[in-house]
Design a protein around this motif. Structure first.
Motif, PDB file in Angstrom:
ATOM      1  N   GLY A 192     -49.165 -13.131  31.973  1.00  0.00           N
ATOM      2  CA  GLY A 192     -50.044 -13.018  33.128  1.00  0.00           C
ATOM      3  C   GLY A 192     -50.453 -11.607  33.464  1.00  0.00           C
ATOM      4  N   ARG A 193     -50.397 -10.712  32.487  1.00  0.00           N
ATOM      5  CA  ARG A 193     -50.813  -9.333  32.688  1.00  0.00           C
ATOM      6  C   ARG A 193     -52.156  -9.098  32.011  1.00  0.00           C
ATOM      7  NH1 ARG A 193     -45.249  -7.221  30.135  1.00  0.00           N
ATOM      8  NH2 ARG A 193     -46.372  -8.243  28.420  1.00  0.00           N
ATOM      9  N   GLU A 194     -52.990  -8.254  32.619  1.00  0.00           N
ATOM     10  CA  GLU A 194     -54.264  -7.908  31.982  1.00  0.00           C
ATOM     11  C   GLU A 194     -54.006  -7.238  30.637  1.00  0.00           C
ATOM     12  OE1 GLU A 194     -57.872  -6.391  33.910  1.00  0.00           O
ATOM     13  OE2 GLU A 194     -56.651  -6.320  35.737  1.00  0.00           O
TER      14      GLU A 194
ATOM     15  N   ILE B 241     -56.008 -12.065  30.265  1.00  0.00           N
ATOM     16  CA  ILE B 241     -54.584 -11.877  30.530  1.00  0.00           C
ATOM     17  C   ILE B 241     -53.762 -12.350  29.336  1.00  0.00           C
ATOM     18  CG2 ILE B 241     -54.857 -12.076  33.023  1.00  0.00           C
ATOM     19  CD1 ILE B 241     -53.784 -14.949  32.825  1.00  0.00           C
TER      20      ILE B 241
ATOM     21  N   TRP C  57     -54.497 -18.323  38.777  1.00  0.00           N
ATOM     22  CA  TRP C  57     -53.827 -17.054  38.507  1.00  0.00           C
ATOM     23  C   TRP C  57     -54.174 -16.122  39.650  1.00  0.00           C
ATOM     24  CZ3 TRP C  57     -55.851 -12.038  37.490  1.00  0.00           C
ATOM     25  CH2 TRP C  57     -54.903 -11.093  37.046  1.00  0.00           C
TER      26      TRP C  57
ATOM     27  N   ARG D 216     -57.823 -20.202  35.626  1.00  0.00           N
ATOM     28  CA  ARG D 216     -57.568 -20.080  34.185  1.00  0.00           C
ATOM     29  C   ARG D 216     -58.524 -21.001  33.428  1.00  0.00           C
ATOM     30  NH1 ARG D 216     -52.413 -18.239  32.476  1.00  0.00           N
ATOM     31  NH2 ARG D 216     -51.030 -17.630  34.188  1.00  0.00           N
TER      32      ARG D 216
END
Length: 516
Positions: free
Chosen positions: A347-349, A343, A381, A391
């Motif tokens: 917090g995005r892939e 990520i 997460w 995480r």
């Protein structure tokens, strides 16, 4: 009586119930070996019963905590397993702690009883509400043998569920104040069920050469005992003693951290001992240099599995190095049933091929950090589908075959002139020099660049083969312009934790003190 094969197929069971099965089926089979002493499964199960009964007699009930701070011993494991059978959580603590740190941990754990020995007596400063039991029978507490419930005692049954606390593993403190990682029974049950995957059977003989308070050790202790094998205990790691024990007991399994592999391969007597029985070797806890993996495979045939994961749980990756010799620079693919994602800061892939923070999900995840809900929330997460990931704080990327390449700790990443520099890349280049035995790269403050890389190096020749400035020039010629190392120092050793992690925080603080 349930066969062990059916026992481990259960969705959930209490690991110590496996001891009962082995004690009934093969009471004379050896479970634990320490020096000249052997403890059989019948004896081990009976002692675990006596310890559990003694804890209940002393008023300890389900959900209470006991602490252990002592050297490796058979009594250590009896106390540990007895507490688990009684429904208590165990907090194993390092004998290398400072007294004030140990006191803070005991307070945080609210330990009802403290198992210790003469080697750790001095660490327990002042009064503590925990009753003291001396595992070695010394004067630092009530003698363990006298404390145990009478022979033949059995504890009252305890209803233990998957969410109940099994143990509290305090972090090593390499990045600050140690945190109490609460591992539930479901997580340890997942570990115990890995026995067949690791190759443990009733005929296997494992060797434990890392401390019993370490999660590294425990992750292999419980599967070995669940499957009914024998475990050889080492009070302290010594290369020659390790060779002798492997040869004498025909050891089949070993969990070793990378620094131990390095010492084994460097020892001049390596080829004098018959180590051929040790066909199942595992590593975890610290980066395993690819050139060292290659040397182990070349000189010491057999299975070599490098595991990447966290004490907090979540996802793990495993590299079967003997099957993928071209992937030694990686930590392998996600383990069966584990999900690993990368990520970004939001917090995005991240897209395929890009680097990102590693987060993991699996059936084995900590309940949280004891008494620290805010830190627990920071460590988690949540995926869009609601799954809970942990995480890692590590940066990595997947290669084209789905193998994970570690690029370093997120907090260790150096941002110089707006560019991200990963210390692992610089360390890999330094290790290509024939006079570099070990090294660590970290960032320090720079007026011009914000941060800049500095290297500490352990020389194979005591620093005589190449000067520091010459080595720095050599490596900088091989690095990108923004990666260049600003300063390089030779040191005799790098500070490490008990399981081999380089303590970069200590190096950085020492360097900055010297230049303040």
């Amino acid at each position: 009586m349930l066969p062990i094969e059916a026992f481990i197929e259960q969705p959930f069971a209490v690991m110590t119930d496996a001891l009962r099965l082995h004690a009934a089926a093969a009471p004379e089979r050896v479970a634990l070996i320490l020096d000249d002493r052997r403890l059989r499964y019948g004896e081990l199960d009976a002692l675990v019963d006596r310890a559990a009964a003694a804890l209940q007699r002393d008023g300890c009930g389900k959900g209470d905590v006991v602490a252990i701070c002592a050297a490796t011993s058979i009594e250590y494991l009896v106390a540990y397993l007895g507490a688990v059978r009684a429904g208590l959580a165990v907090a194993p603590m390092s004998p290398s702690l400072k007294p004030e740190t140990l006191a803070a941990m005991l307070k945080d754990a609210e330990a009802r009883q403290l198992f210790l020995d003469a080697s750790t007596e001095a660490l327990v400063a002042g009064d503590t509400p925990a009753a003291r039991i001396a595992l070695d029978g010394s004067g630092c507490g009530q003698a363990f043998e006298a404390w145990l419930a009478p022979a033949g005692s059995r504890p009252a049954p305890v209803d233990i569920g998957p969410d109940d606390a099994f143990n509290i593993i305090y972090s090593s403190g390499t990045t600050g104040t140690p945190k109490g990682i609460v591992q539930p029974h479901s997580m340890r049950w997942m570990h115990a069920r890995r026995g067949p995957f690791y190759g443990y059977t009733k005929d296997s003989v494992g060797i434990l050469s890392t401390p019993l308070y370490s999660n590294t050790t425990l992750v292999h202790t419980f599967p070995a005992l669940t499957m009914g094998g024998a475990l050889v205990l080492m009070k302290k790691f010594d290369v020659v003693r390790f060779f002798e024990l492997v040869q004498a007991h025909r050891v089949t399994h070993a969990i070793l951290v990378p620094v131990q592999y390095q010492r084994i391969m460097d020892h001049p007597d390596f080829d004098r001992y018959d180590l051929s029985s040790l066909a199942n070797r595992f590593s975890t806890s610290a980066p395993f240099p690819p050139e060292l993996k290659a040397e182990v495979l070349r000189r010491w045939p057999g299975k070599l599995v490098d595991t990447y994961g966290m004490t907090e749980g979540g996802g793990a990756c495993m590299l079967n190095a003997h099957e993928f010799p071209g992937k030694l620079h990686t930590v392998g693919r996600p383990a069966n049933g584990h999900t690993i994602l990368l990520i970004d800061e939001q917090g995005r892939e991240v897209p395929p091929g890009e680097a990102g923070e590693i987060v993991g999900h699996s059936p084995g995840i900590m309940s949280g950090y004891r008494n620290q809900p805010a830190l627990t929330a920071e460590a988690e997460w949540l995926a869009p589908d609601g799954r809970r990931f942990i995480r890692t704080g590590d940066i990595g990327r997947f290669d084209e075959d789905g193998f994970l390449v570690l690029m370093g700790r997120k907090k260790d990443m150096i941002i110089s002139g707006g560019f991200n520099i990963y210390p692992v890349d610089l360390e890999a280049e330094l290790r290509q020099h024939p006079d570099v035995a070990d090294c660590a790269v970290f960032g320090v403050s720079s007026r011009e660049w914000g941060e800049t890389p500095v290297a500490f190096v352990v020389s194979r020749s005591g620093g005589q083969a190449v000067a520091a400035d010459a080595l720095r020039a050599w490596v900088n010629d091989r690095l990108g312009r923004m990666q260049r190392i600003a300063d390089l120092r030779f040191v005799d050793t790098l500070p490490r934790s008990s399981i081999g992690k380089v303590l970069k925080r200590e190096l950085r603080e020492a360097y900055e003190r010297a230049h303040s």
